[in-house]
Design a protein around this motif. Structure first.
Motif, short mmCIF file in Angstrom:
data_model
loop_
_atom_site.label_atom_id
_atom_site.label_comp_id
_atom_site.label_asym_id
_atom_site.label_seq_id
_atom_site.Cartn_x
_atom_site.Cartn_y
_atom_site.Cartn_z
N LEU A 262 0.83 -1.22 0.00
CA LEU A 262 0.00 0.00 0.00
C LEU A 262 0.86 1.27 0.00
CD1 LEU A 262 -2.85 -0.98 2.52
CD2 LEU A 262 -2.81 -1.18 0.02
N ASN A 263 2.12 1.13 -0.41
CA ASN A 263 3.02 2.27 -0.56
C ASN A 263 3.19 3.03 0.76
OD1 ASN A 263 4.75 3.92 -2.09
ND2 ASN A 263 3.13 5.39 -2.55
N GLY A 264 3.25 2.27 1.85
CA GLY A 264 3.49 2.89 3.16
C GLY A 264 2.23 3.33 3.88
N HIS A 265 1.08 3.25 3.24
CA HIS A 265 -0.17 3.64 3.88
C HIS A 265 -0.73 2.51 4.73
CE1 HIS A 265 -0.41 7.23 1.40
NE2 HIS A 265 -0.30 6.51 0.30
N SER A 266 -1.40 2.87 5.82
CA SER A 266 -2.20 1.89 6.53
C SER A 266 -3.47 1.65 5.71
CB SER A 266 -2.58 2.41 7.92
OG SER A 266 -3.50 3.50 7.80
N TYR A 268 -6.51 2.09 6.64
CA TYR A 268 -7.41 3.23 6.85
C TYR A 268 -6.97 4.42 6.00
CZ TYR A 268 -9.67 7.19 9.13
OH TYR A 268 -10.39 8.34 9.37
N GLU A 269 -5.67 4.72 6.01
CA GLU A 269 -5.16 5.86 5.22
C GLU A 269 -5.40 5.64 3.73
OE1 GLU A 269 -1.41 7.13 8.11
OE2 GLU A 269 -1.15 5.65 6.50
N PHE A 270 -5.20 4.42 3.28
CA PHE A 270 -5.40 4.12 1.86
C PHE A 270 -6.86 4.33 1.47
CE2 PHE A 270 -6.43 0.92 -1.46
CZ PHE A 270 -5.62 1.40 -2.47
N LEU A 271 -7.79 3.82 2.27
CA LEU A 271 -9.21 3.99 1.97
C LEU A 271 -9.60 5.47 1.98
CD1 LEU A 271 -10.78 1.00 3.95
CD2 LEU A 271 -10.71 1.28 1.46
N GLU A 272 -9.03 6.22 2.90
CA GLU A 272 -9.30 7.65 2.96
C GLU A 272 -8.87 8.34 1.65
OE1 GLU A 272 -10.43 10.21 5.44
OE2 GLU A 272 -11.62 8.38 5.75
N GLY A 298 -13.87 -3.45 -8.67
CA GLY A 298 -13.79 -4.19 -7.44
C GLY A 298 -12.44 -3.92 -6.82
N MET A 299 -12.38 -3.80 -5.53
CA MET A 299 -11.11 -3.55 -4.85
C MET A 299 -11.01 -4.48 -3.64
SD MET A 299 -9.51 0.05 -3.42
CE MET A 299 -10.72 0.27 -2.11
N CYS A 300 -9.96 -5.26 -3.61
CA CYS A 300 -9.74 -6.20 -2.51
C CYS A 300 -8.51 -5.76 -1.72
CB CYS A 300 -9.54 -7.62 -3.05
SG CYS A 300 -9.30 -8.87 -1.77
N ILE A 301 -8.70 -5.47 -0.43
CA ILE A 301 -7.58 -5.07 0.43
C ILE A 301 -7.43 -6.11 1.52
CG2 ILE A 301 -6.56 -3.24 1.82
CD1 ILE A 301 -8.55 -1.32 0.60
N LYS A 302 -6.33 -6.83 1.47
CA LYS A 302 -6.03 -7.83 2.49
C LYS A 302 -7.22 -8.75 2.75
CE LYS A 302 -2.69 -4.71 4.66
NZ LYS A 302 -2.27 -4.00 5.88
N GLY A 303 -7.89 -9.16 1.66
CA GLY A 303 -8.96 -10.15 1.77
C GLY A 303 -10.36 -9.58 1.89
N GLU A 304 -10.50 -8.26 2.04
CA GLU A 304 -11.83 -7.64 2.12
C GLU A 304 -12.15 -6.92 0.81
OE1 GLU A 304 -12.42 -6.78 6.88
OE2 GLU A 304 -11.88 -5.11 5.55
N TRP A 305 -13.37 -7.14 0.29
CA TRP A 305 -13.76 -6.61 -1.01
C TRP A 305 -14.65 -5.38 -0.88
CZ3 TRP A 305 -12.47 -7.63 -6.03
CH2 TRP A 305 -11.66 -8.75 -6.27
N TYR A 306 -14.41 -4.44 -1.81
CA TYR A 306 -15.20 -3.21 -1.88
C TYR A 306 -15.59 -2.96 -3.34
CZ TYR A 306 -12.97 -2.30 2.65
OH TYR A 306 -12.52 -2.40 3.94
N GLN A 370 -1.15 -7.22 -1.62
CA GLN A 370 -1.97 -6.61 -0.57
C GLN A 370 -3.26 -5.99 -1.09
OE1 GLN A 370 -0.35 -4.25 2.55
NE2 GLN A 370 1.66 -5.26 2.50
N VAL A 371 -3.26 -5.55 -2.35
CA VAL A 371 -4.48 -4.94 -2.89
C VAL A 371 -4.65 -5.39 -4.34
CG1 VAL A 371 -3.26 -2.81 -3.54
CG2 VAL A 371 -5.74 -2.78 -3.28
#
Length: 413
Positions: A262-266, A268-272, A298-306, A370-371
Motif C-alpha cells: 500500500l506504498n506505506g499507507h495503513s 485506513y489511510e489508503f481507503l481515505e 472491485g477492490m480487494c484489500i487484504k482479503g476484504e472486497w469493496y 496486498q491490494v
C-alpha cells in the motif's frame, strides 16, 4: 480501402488438424511449451517455439532456434502433415467458447496497408520482440500464425461468409481447453474475387492482438523488397497472414491488477485517499466483486472486497484515453496513491487476465499481494476510438479470448 488477397494456404491434413493446432507462441514460456508437446510430435509449437527441441541452455533468440524452426517446418511439410491448396483461397475460421461464436475471414493483408495506417495500431512495440519474430518469419520464409484483426461489420461481407459457412467444414474439432475450432475453405475463384472487392469498401482494419508479429511481418516484407528492387508489389512477401473478425463478434475480457503493498499507507489511510475520487461500498461477502458497468471497480484489500465507483470530475469523459477505466485507475489510485508511475516497469504490480477469474485475485492476495482491482472490460469501440486518433491504449488494457490457434494456416513468402 483495405487490400486483401487469397493465398495458397499450407494447412494440416484433416486427421492431424487438432494435434497440430497450438496456442500462440507468446502465451506460454518455453518450459510450459515443453510440457504441452509431451506425446505430441505434431504440435505446431515445434515450429513456433522451436527451442523446446534444443538444449535448455540455448538462448531462445539464438540463431539455432530459428534454424530449428525452419527445419521442423520443412520436415512436417515433407512428411505430409500438411497439404497446400493449388489455387488462391480464402478461409473462414470460427471459434466457439462458452456458447459464444466469433467468425473471421483468413486472408493475406498488405504490408502497405500497415505502413499507411489503413491497418491501425493501438499498442507500442518493443524492438527486441520485433526482432525475434523477424528472425522467425525470415528463417521459416513463412507467416506461421495469423494476425488478429477486426473491422466495423459490413452486412454484405457477413452475408457472404455466413452463406459459405453453411457448407460442410474442412476442420471441426475441440481443443484441450474446450474451445471449438471450425474452418471452411473458400476455393471458388468468383467468391474469392467478390470478397476481395467487398473489402475495398472497408476503410480501416484494426489490430486486436499481434502488434509485434504485424510489425515484424511488415519489416520482413521491406527487407525482401530491398533484396528484390524490381519487385512488382504482388509477390507474396508484400503480404502477411491475418484473420479479421467483425467487431460485433469480439469480446474483450477484463485485465485485472494486483499490487504488492500500500506504498506505506495503513489500510485506513489508503481507503481515505481512495474516497477522495471514488465512492466506496463494502461488499457483503469477500468472494469478490466483478464490475457490471464502466467506471466501477472491485477492490480487494487484504482479503476484504469493496465496490468503488469513480466520482464525477475524476476523469474526462470526452477524451478517448482518459475515460478508459484503466486510465481512471492509473491516474487516481496507482500513480498518486500507490506510487506506480509506469506499470510496464514496476515490479510491484502484476496483471491477471479475466479468463482466470476473480478467484485468482483472491489467490494472489492470500499469497503475495496486498491490494487487487477487478476491472470492467474495455469495449472494442474504445480500442477503435483510440486507434482512430493515432494514439495507443494504456498498457495491459485488453485481454482477448479465445486465442487464435497457430498451425491451421501457413502463408509461404
Amino acid at each position: 480501402m483495405a487490400k486483401i488477397k487469397g493465398f495458397k494456404g499450407i494447412r494440416p491434413v484433416i486427421e492431424l488438424a487438432s494435434k497440430i493446432a497450438a496456442l500462440p507462441y507468446d502465451v506460454m514460456d518455453s518450459d510450459e511449451a515443453r510440457e504441452r508437446v509431451v506425446g505430441n510430435k505434431y504440435s505446431f509449437l515445434h515450429v513456433d517455439k522451436a527451442e523446446i527441441d534444443l538444449d535448455k541452455d540455448i538462448d531462445i533468440h539464438d540463431k539455432r532456434v530459428y534454424e530449428k524452426a525452419r527445419d521442423n517446418l520443412k520436415e512436417m511439410i515433407d512428411k505430409k502433415y500438411f497439404i497446400q491448396d493449388k489455387s488462391d483461397c480464402l478461409y473462414i475460421y470460427r471459434q466457439i467458447m462458452d456458447g459464444r461464436a466469433q467468425t473471421g475471414l483468413v486472408f493475406c493483408a498488405s504490408i502497405d496497408d500497415y505502413i499507411d495506417n489503413v491497418i491501425k495500431k493501438h499498442e507500442f512495440t518493443r524492438e527486441e520482440k520485433e526482432q525475434d519474430r523477424i528472425n522467425h518469419v525470415d528463417y521459416c520464409n513463412a507467416n506461421t500464425g495469423p494476425i488478429f484483426l477486426t473491422y466495423r461489420e459490413d452486412e454484405i461481407i457477413s452475408a457472404v461468409i455466413n452463406a459459405w459457412s453453411n457448407r460442410e467444414p474442412e476442420y471441426d474439432f475441440y481443443a484441450e481447453d474446450g474451445i471449438r475450432h471450425i474452418t471452411w475453405v473458400i476455393d471458388n475463384p468468383i467468391i474469392v474475387r467478390e470478397i476481395v472487392e467487398l473489402f475495398k469498401g472497408i476503410k480501416y482494419m484494426y489490430i486486436a492482438d499481434g502488434h509485434h508479429r504485424t510489425a515484424s511481418a511488415a519489416k520482413v516484407g521491406l527487407m525482401r523488397r530491398e533484396k528484390n528492387p524490381d519487385y512488382t508489389g504482388e509477390e507474396e512477401f508484400n503480404y502477411f497472414l491475418a484473420v479479421a473478425f467483425p467487431d460485433k463478434d469480439l469480446m474483450v475480457m477484463d485485465y485485472n491488477r494486483v499490487v504488492k503493498d500500500l506504498n506505506g499507507h495503513s489500510k485506513y489511510e489508503f481507503l481515505e485517499r481512495v474516497s477522495e475520487k471514488f465512492n466506496i461500498e463494502k461488499c457483503k461477502n469477500n468472494d469478490g466483486f466483478k464490475p457490471t458497468e464502466k467506471h466501477t471497480f472491485g477492490m480487494c484489500i487484504k482479503g476484504e472486497w469493496y465496490k468503488i465507483s469513480a466520482k464525477e470530475g475524476s476523469f474526462n469523459e470526452n477524451d478517448p484515453i482518459k475515460r478508459l477505466d484503466v486510465s481512471i485507475l492509473q491516474e487516481n489510485i496507482l500513480t498518486p496513491i500507490l506510487g506506480i508511475e509506469d506499470v510496464r516497469k514496476s515490479e510491484r504490480i502484476d496483471f491477471i487476465g479475466g479468463i482466470r477469474g476473480i478467484k485468482e485475485i483472491n489467490k494472489r492476495i492470500d499469497k503475495d499481494m496486498q491490494v487487487g482491482f477487478s476491472m470492467y472490460p474495455t469495449d472494442i469501440s474504445d480500442i477503435m476510438a483510440v486507434a482512430d486518433i493515432g494514439k495507443v491504449m494504456p498498457p495491459k488494457s485488453t485481454w482477448f479470448e479465445p486465442k487464435l490457434r497457430s498451425g491451421l494456416f501457413i502463408h509461404h513468402l
